[in-house]
Scaffold this active site. Sequence first.
Site, PDB file in Angstrom:
ATOM      1  N   ASP A  62       0.775  -1.099   0.011  1.00 12.89           N
ATOM      2  CA  ASP A  62      -0.029  -0.040  -0.070  1.00 12.89           C
ATOM      3  C   ASP A  62       0.877   1.077  -0.052  1.00 12.89           C
ATOM      4  OD1 ASP A  62      -2.428   1.217  -0.025  1.00 12.89           O
ATOM      5  OD2 ASP A  62      -2.660   1.161   2.052  1.00 12.89           O
ATOM      6  N   ASN A 116       1.290   3.395  -2.777  1.00 16.94           N
ATOM      7  CA  ASN A 116       1.978   4.046  -4.009  1.00 16.94           C
ATOM      8  C   ASN A 116       1.049   5.447  -4.428  1.00 16.94           C
ATOM      9  OD1 ASN A 116       2.896   1.562  -4.327  1.00 16.94           O
ATOM     10  ND2 ASN A 116       1.407   0.893  -6.029  1.00 16.94           N
ATOM     11  N   GLY A 117       0.100   5.550  -4.365  1.00 21.15           N
ATOM     12  CA  GLY A 117      -0.712   6.867  -4.546  1.00 21.15           C
ATOM     13  C   GLY A 117      -0.092   7.948  -3.637  1.00 21.15           C
ATOM     14  N   ARG A 118       0.077   7.692  -2.623  1.00 22.87           N
ATOM     15  CA  ARG A 118       0.561   8.707  -1.411  1.00 22.87           C
ATOM     16  C   ARG A 118       2.018   9.162  -1.925  1.00 22.87           C
ATOM     17  NH1 ARG A 118      -1.460   5.739   3.634  1.00 22.87           N
ATOM     18  NH2 ARG A 118      -2.050   4.275   2.100  1.00 22.87           N
ATOM     19  N   ARG A 121      -0.991   9.536 -10.023  1.00 24.04           N
ATOM     20  CA  ARG A 121      -0.913   8.093  -8.981  1.00 24.04           C
ATOM     21  C   ARG A 121      -0.195   7.030  -9.742  1.00 24.04           C
ATOM     22  NH1 ARG A 121      -4.174   7.580  -4.779  1.00 24.04           N
ATOM     23  NH2 ARG A 121      -4.354   5.413  -5.132  1.00 24.04           N
ATOM     24  N   ASN A 177     -10.897  -2.480  -5.395  1.00 26.86           N
ATOM     25  CA  ASN A 177     -10.257  -1.410  -6.104  1.00 26.86           C
ATOM     26  C   ASN A 177     -10.901  -1.131  -7.591  1.00 26.86           C
ATOM     27  OD1 ASN A 177      -6.994  -2.557  -4.862  1.00 26.86           O
ATOM     28  ND2 ASN A 177      -8.211  -0.958  -4.281  1.00 26.86           N
ATOM     29  N   TRP A 178     -11.676  -2.138  -7.900  1.00 23.61           N
ATOM     30  CA  TRP A 178     -12.301  -2.030  -9.196  1.00 23.61           C
ATOM     31  C   TRP A 178     -13.211  -0.521  -8.994  1.00 23.61           C
ATOM     32  CZ3 TRP A 178     -10.988  -4.494 -13.060  1.00 23.61           C
ATOM     33  CH2 TRP A 178     -10.696  -5.716 -12.917  1.00 23.61           C
ATOM     34  N   ARG A 187       2.038  -4.968   6.130  1.00 21.66           N
ATOM     35  CA  ARG A 187       1.517  -3.882   5.589  1.00 21.66           C
ATOM     36  C   ARG A 187       2.454  -2.610   5.252  1.00 21.66           C
ATOM     37  NH1 ARG A 187      -4.669  -2.465   4.735  1.00 21.66           N
ATOM     38  NH2 ARG A 187      -4.346  -0.629   3.489  1.00 21.66           N
ATOM     39  N   ILE A 213      -6.978  -4.456   7.694  1.00 17.85           N
ATOM     40  CA  ILE A 213      -6.622  -5.750   6.838  1.00 17.85           C
ATOM     41  C   ILE A 213      -6.982  -5.572   5.219  1.00 17.85           C
ATOM     42  CG2 ILE A 213      -7.238  -8.068   6.635  1.00 17.85           C
ATOM     43  CD1 ILE A 213      -5.363  -7.867   8.740  1.00 17.85           C
ATOM     44  N   GLU A 245       1.684 -13.165  12.199  1.00 20.28           N
ATOM     45  CA  GLU A 245       2.510 -12.080  12.693  1.00 20.28           C
ATOM     46  C   GLU A 245       2.291 -10.974  11.876  1.00 20.28           C
ATOM     47  OE1 GLU A 245       3.634 -12.169  15.784  1.00 20.28           O
ATOM     48  OE2 GLU A 245       3.347 -14.215  16.019  1.00 20.28           O
TER      49      GLU A 245
HETATM   50  C1  IPE Z   1      -5.354  -2.816  -0.167  1.00 19.42           C
HETATM   51  O1  IPE Z   1      -5.049  -1.398  -0.251  1.00 19.42           O
HETATM   52  C2  IPE Z   1      -5.482  -3.243  -1.607  1.00 19.42           C
HETATM   53  C3  IPE Z   1      -4.191  -3.547  -2.095  1.00 19.42           C
HETATM   54  C4  IPE Z   1      -2.993  -3.208  -1.792  1.00 19.42           C
HETATM   55  C5  IPE Z   1      -4.144  -4.234  -3.349  1.00 19.42           C
HETATM   56  P1  IPE Z   1      -6.270  -0.262  -0.288  1.00 19.42           P
HETATM   57  O2  IPE Z   1      -5.636   1.184  -0.652  1.00 19.42           O
HETATM   58  O3  IPE Z   1      -7.065  -0.818  -1.451  1.00 19.42           O
HETATM   59  O4  IPE Z   1      -6.827  -0.411   1.090  1.00 19.42           O
HETATM   60  P2  IPE Z   1      -7.662   0.754   1.896  1.00 19.42           P
HETATM   61  O5  IPE Z   1      -8.665   1.362   0.806  1.00 19.42           O
HETATM   62  O6  IPE Z   1      -6.567   1.591   2.238  1.00 19.42           O
HETATM   63  O7  IPE Z   1      -8.338   0.076   2.905  1.00 19.42           O
HETATM   64  C1  IPE Z   2      -1.488   0.344  -3.547  1.00 20.77           C
HETATM   65  O1  IPE Z   2      -1.357   1.699  -3.446  1.00 20.77           O
HETATM   66  C2  IPE Z   2      -1.688  -0.350  -4.736  1.00 20.77           C
HETATM   67  C3  IPE Z   2      -3.135  -0.751  -5.038  1.00 20.77           C
HETATM   68  C4  IPE Z   2      -4.288  -0.710  -3.874  1.00 20.77           C
HETATM   69  C5  IPE Z   2      -3.608  -0.981  -6.279  1.00 20.77           C
HETATM   70  P1  IPE Z   2      -2.505   2.675  -3.350  1.00 20.77           P
HETATM   71  O2  IPE Z   2      -2.818   2.985  -4.779  1.00 20.77           O
HETATM   72  O3  IPE Z   2      -3.544   1.956  -2.438  1.00 20.77           O
HETATM   73  O4  IPE Z   2      -1.689   3.818  -2.819  1.00 20.77           O
HETATM   74  P2  IPE Z   2      -2.668   4.845  -1.597  1.00 20.77           P
HETATM   75  O5  IPE Z   2      -3.007   4.003  -0.583  1.00 20.77           O
HETATM   76  O6  IPE Z   2      -3.551   5.694  -2.236  1.00 20.77           O
HETATM   77  O7  IPE Z   2      -1.347   5.809  -1.098  1.00 20.77           O
HETATM   78 MG    MG Z   3      -4.058   2.224  -0.645  1.00 26.42          MG
END
Ligand code: IPE
Ligand code: IPE
Ligand code: MG
Length: 254
Positions: free
Chosen positions: A27, A29-31, A40, A75-76, A195, A202, A214
């Site tokens: 998790d 990547n966007g930030r 993103r 994510n869809w 994570r 989760i 763990e």
């Molecule tokens: C969890 O991350 C899914 C993946 C890493 C593929 P999300 O970014 O989708 O989860 P939330 O929205 O923060 O719970």
């Molecule tokens: C995880 O990074 C990758 C996927 C869920 C596909 P995010 O895209 O959720 O990044 P944030 O949480 O917005 O930073």
């Molecule tokens: Mg995320």
Amino acid sequence: MNSNPPPPDLSGLDPAKLPIHIAIIMDGNGRWAKRRLLNRVKGHEKGADTVRTVVRTCRQIGIHFLTLYAFSTENWQRPKVEVSALMTLLKKYIVSEKNELHQQNIRINVLGEMESLPADVRTALNDIISLTRNNAAMTVNLALSYGGRAEIVKMVREIALEVQAGRLAPEAIDAGLVARHLYTGTMPDPDLLIRTSGEMRISNFLLWQIAYAEIFVTPTLWPDFDREEFLAILRQYQARERRFGKIPEASPPQ
Ligand code: IPE
Ligand code: IPE
Ligand code: MG
């Protein structure tokens, strides 16, 4: 995967106490991109480099199963452009890594609703799955269009059908049978769940399988996660006492 990385610094790691199965919620990547005022998608691209590093490191140190949460059922609901960029990136990654993964004797497997992925991504996945199906050094599970609840629903339906057909008695349903109807089948449960990017949740990942994993949450964003931090987490993991509900120093369940 062109250059060969130096062997990892294994000092402080006990080879006999390594996790057999590691699961990662990749998790942040966007930030990572937002902080740099980038799109993103740039974060997802950089995240793919981290996948490469972590897969290589796991293979070098002898991890047997690595499960990577790459795309959830939820994510869809992201904007179409982001979803399609992720799918394009996924396909690109599979095609570019295919030969090295195969040479490294790594088996690629998908956990999730593969049928909901775009046809070209499915083709690329089927290709790498069949190419690597007999590889035995390590299994990499890509959790794609994966949701823990959807997986449980699938398992219940399959078992209900068996019962309805008269092939299975309800009393014969046990934890082993339930596990075999999940995407992970006969694989061992994750010992370690990591994570990145600090969220304490989760997010619908491996709900059944992480019963005794763990858990480590690091504030590091996935594109910034590196081998040194990964190895540091492994050292901390080895320092933890896994009790499985028993009293201290009791052995894990057989
Ligand atoms: C969890 O991350 C899914 C993946 C890493 C593929 P999300 O970014 O989708 O989860 P939330 O929205 O923060 O719970
Ligand atoms: C995880 O990074 C990758 C996927 C869920 C596909 P995010 O895209 O959720 O990044 P944030 O949480 O917005 O930073
Ligand atoms: Mg995320």
